[in-house]
Design an enzyme around this catalytic site. Structure first.
Site, PDB file in Angstrom:
ATOM      1  NE  ARG A   1       5.400  -0.216   3.120  1.00  0.00           N
ATOM      2  CZ  ARG A   1       4.634  -1.119   2.490  1.00  0.00           C
ATOM      3  NH1 ARG A   1       4.023  -0.792   1.381  1.00  0.00           N
ATOM      4  NH2 ARG A   1       4.470  -2.325   2.992  1.00  0.00           N
TER       5      ARG A   1
ATOM      6  CB  SER B   1      -4.298   4.361  -3.070  1.00  0.00           C
ATOM      7  OG  SER B   1      -2.961   4.670  -3.418  1.00  0.00           O
TER       8      SER B   1
ATOM      9  N   GLY C   1       1.256   2.412   4.333  1.00  0.00           N
ATOM     10  CA  GLY C   1       1.032   1.139   3.695  1.00  0.00           C
ATOM     11  C   GLY C   1       1.548   0.046   4.613  1.00  0.00           C
TER      12      GLY C   1
ATOM     13  CB  THR D   1      -0.832  -0.015   1.277  1.00  0.00           C
ATOM     14  OG1 THR D   1      -1.471  -1.285   1.367  1.00  0.00           O
ATOM     15  CG2 THR D   1      -1.862   1.061   1.293  1.00  0.00           C
ATOM     16  CB  THR D   2       1.797   3.847  -1.686  1.00  0.00           C
ATOM     17  OG1 THR D   2       2.787   4.880  -1.516  1.00  0.00           O
ATOM     18  CG2 THR D   2       0.747   4.327  -2.674  1.00  0.00           C
TER      19      THR D   2
END
Length: 499
Positions: A491, A342, A404, A325-326
């Site tokens: 991330r 999202s 995420g 997810t980010t």
């Protein structure tokens, strides 16, 4: 200063910054970033996935836009031969099994959600919001080490179908640092959106192509499912925590409620005089995460589910102390903030013909379906761990954040919030600090804690020490609207102040 942006990639941040420099507000910026992330972070999100956006206007009005996925199947009962393929994703010190293929695809809401959010709150023309994103998709970007790692880890999914291999492994191997990645089909599709507003994807020719692909290949998603999808606008879940108000994702999703539950448990213990990362702190955090896990296994969906007797039992188990997810976070100069999380899941490996859009594999994520895969009837909005959030004090937003990380979202956000509120850390230190995660059997521990403390903790709690900080523990991309942004290095995070 026109605003602050934090995201999972420099190009994602730059798309938001272009909108802010052009006079757009935080909502134009977060929509631009959401589209850009589908190109710059294709292993983490997709217009064929889903998401949530928490917004708060300068006047204090907050709203949660829910465009996460629905369960498919409105066209009829599932076929016995579903295309539903197990894939094991290997992290440095752990692993997780996901299912992919056409039978893993839920009804995607990301495209409709971004368009809906822009129509409701944006002030720039959609064509101007999309221009830099279309350029990025057409001309591409150089792959960095972080994205290359995701492509390597998710390679069994990226090469699942002929179409996905051509896009993501054109040289017959995962994309490497320095390789150029472009998605011209996606650029062509985005170019149509100012005129069509996505209608073809949900009700027109593209929807018909998706339906035919599913019927022929063992999927559940149909034209009827796509046509029925709606964006839901909800009141955010609000929780008081030590003089702050947390705004986060409400039911039916459970991520925000689990964060609220963890903070509610933590609030019963004073952390005054407790050292971050000390034995008392780690034992307490472990106890909180274990209790939240117990509630989740019992079907907990919101604070309304709390039972006084069960709560009392939790407090008795919770240690006393002696004193995944980010994501994109944006604020603008006017005081508007937006928090967008999202996901395309891990991706199904299946592309929508002619669009360059990877469909999600949400039906193949076990943490979203505690009752078992394909256990829900058609048309149900799937619950999620995604929890775009904002921390407010005395009527002013002090922190916009999200993460995420699948099951680790709630633990990552919870720990960053506690680091800021309980330990007075600045935002950078709060995000960079080591994290732990209780996976229902073992406490996963990032490096950075005192080894002797971890060894002592391991005498009464199963512990798995990690040698490196890793994407496994989430990616909390956060902004302080006063002019501070932090992208989580786990991330590939990137932050910028837009002048």
């Amino acid at each position: 200063m026109k605003g602050v942006v934090a995201s999972g990639h420099p190009e994602t941040s730059e798309a938001a910054a272009v909108a802010l420099r052009a006079g757009g507000n935080a909502f134009d910026a977060v929509v631009a970033a959401g589209f850009a992330a589908a190109i710059a972070e294709p292993a983490l999100t997709s217009l064929g996935g889903g998401g949530f956006a928490l917004t708060r206007n300068a006047d204090g009005h907050a709203k949660l836009f829910d465009f996460f996925v629905d369960t498919p199947g409105r066209a009829g009962p599932p076929k016995p031969a579903l295309h539903f393929v197990p894939v094991t994703v290997e992290f440095p010190s752990s692993q997780q099994v996901f299912y992919v293929g056409l039978g893993s695809v839920a009804v995607p809401g990301m495209l409709k959600g971004l368009l809906h959010l822009h129509a409701k709150l944006g002030r720039m023309p959609l064509k101007e919001v999309l221009e830099p994103v279309i350029t990025l998709a057409r001309h591409g970007l150089d792959i960095g080490p972080g994205q290359a790692q995701f492509f390597r880890v998710l390679s069994p999914i990226m090469r699942l179908t002929h179409a996905s291999r051509l896009l993501y492994e054109p040289a017959g191997r995962p994309l490497q640092p320095g390789d150029r990645f472009a998605n011209p089909d996606l650029a062509d599709f985005l170019d149509t959106l100012p005129d069509t507003h996505g209608r073809e994807f949900y009700e027109g020719e593209i929807a018909a192509q998706i339906g035919a692909m599913m019927r022929d290949g063992g999927g559940l998603l149909s034209e009827a499912d796509l046509a029925a999808f709606e964006v839901h606008e909800r009141e955010p879940l609000a929780l008081d925590y030590r003089g702050y108000e947390l705004l986060t994702n409400p039911p039916p999703s459970f991520g925000g409620s689990l964060i609220a539950l963890q903070l509610k448990l933590l609030a019963t213990r004073s952390l005054a005089g407790v050292a971050f990362g000390g034995l008392e702190h780690l034992r307490l955090i472990t106890g909180v995460l274990q209790e939240a896990s117990r509630y989740r296994q019992r079907g907990f969906t919101g604070l309304a589910d709390l039972d006084d007797n069960v709560w009392d039992e939790s407090l008795q188990r919770l240690p006393q102390v002696s004193r995944g997810t980010t994501h994109v976070s944006v604020s603008d100069a006017a005081g508007n903030v937006a928090s967008l999380t999202s996901s395309g899941g891990e991706g199904s490996g299946c592309l929508v013909p002619g669009t360059g859009i990877m469909l999600n594999n949400m039906l193949g994520e076990d943490d979203l379906f505690p009752g078992g895969f394909h256990s829900l009837p058609p048309g149900v909005r799937v619950s999620s761990m995604m929890s775009p959030s904002a921390l407010v004090r005395d009527g002013r937003v002090e922190l916009v954040l999200g993460s995420g990380g699948s099951k680790r979202i709630r633990t990552a956000i919870f720990q960053v919030l506690s680091n800021v509120v309980d330990f007075g850390m600045d935002l950078g230190d709060a995000v960079r600090a080591p994290r732990v995660h209780w996976d229902d059997e073992t406490l996963q521990v990032e490096p950075g804690y005192d080894p002797d403390t971890v060894e002592t903790l391991a005498r009464d709690t199963p512990v798995n020490p990690w040698a490196v900080q890793d994407v496994y523990f989430g990616g909390v991309h956060s902004v302080d609207p006063r002019g501070v942004g932090v992208g989580d290095a786990r991330r590939g995070g990137h932050a910028m102040v837009v002048e």
